[in-house]
Design a protein around this motif. Structure first.
Motif: not given
Length: 120
Positions: A31-38
């Motif tokens: 259910g996550a909606t966060e955007i994380i970029i490495y």
């Protein structure tokens, strides 16, 4: 010799436990909606990804894998072999694949046009 084996076994158990703790922290939750970029500073694909997310006003969190322990640890735990690594909601995308990123952003509740990767 027994002492060396005991210390080695204890260290392996601690590292195993730490890896599993880190894995539960960095893997996306259901259910996550966060955007994380490495990313890295020098990567042209990372720059293009940042530009497009900013252009479409999609909020994201960025971690530089070379300048941040948090970024490096997340990158390693997620199995990164190159940048960018994108966590979009429940999805993990390795590299800069416009269609895959578009689909993952849509799944996380964000909209991009289907041809965004070819825009100027």
């Amino acid at each position: 010799m027994k002492k060396f084996l005991a210390v080695t076994l204890a260290a392996a158990i601690v590292l195993f436990a730490l890896f599993h703790y880190a894995r539960s922290y960095y893997l996306p939750a259901p259910g996550a909606t966060e955007i994380i970029i490495y990313t890295t500073e020098w990567c042209p694909y990372c720059k293009a990804l940042r530009n497009i997310l900013e252009k479409y006003q999609i909020p994201y969190t960025e971690y530089d894998t070379e300048k941040s322990i948090h970024g490096m640890l997340g990158f390693l735990v997620l199995g990164g072999r190159g940048v960018p690594v994108v966590v979009a909601g429940e999805n993990i995308i390795y590299g800069y694949d416009g269609i895959e990123i578009t689909d993952a952003l849509a799944d996380a509740g964000h909209e991009l046009p289907l041809d965004w990767e070819t825009e100027d």
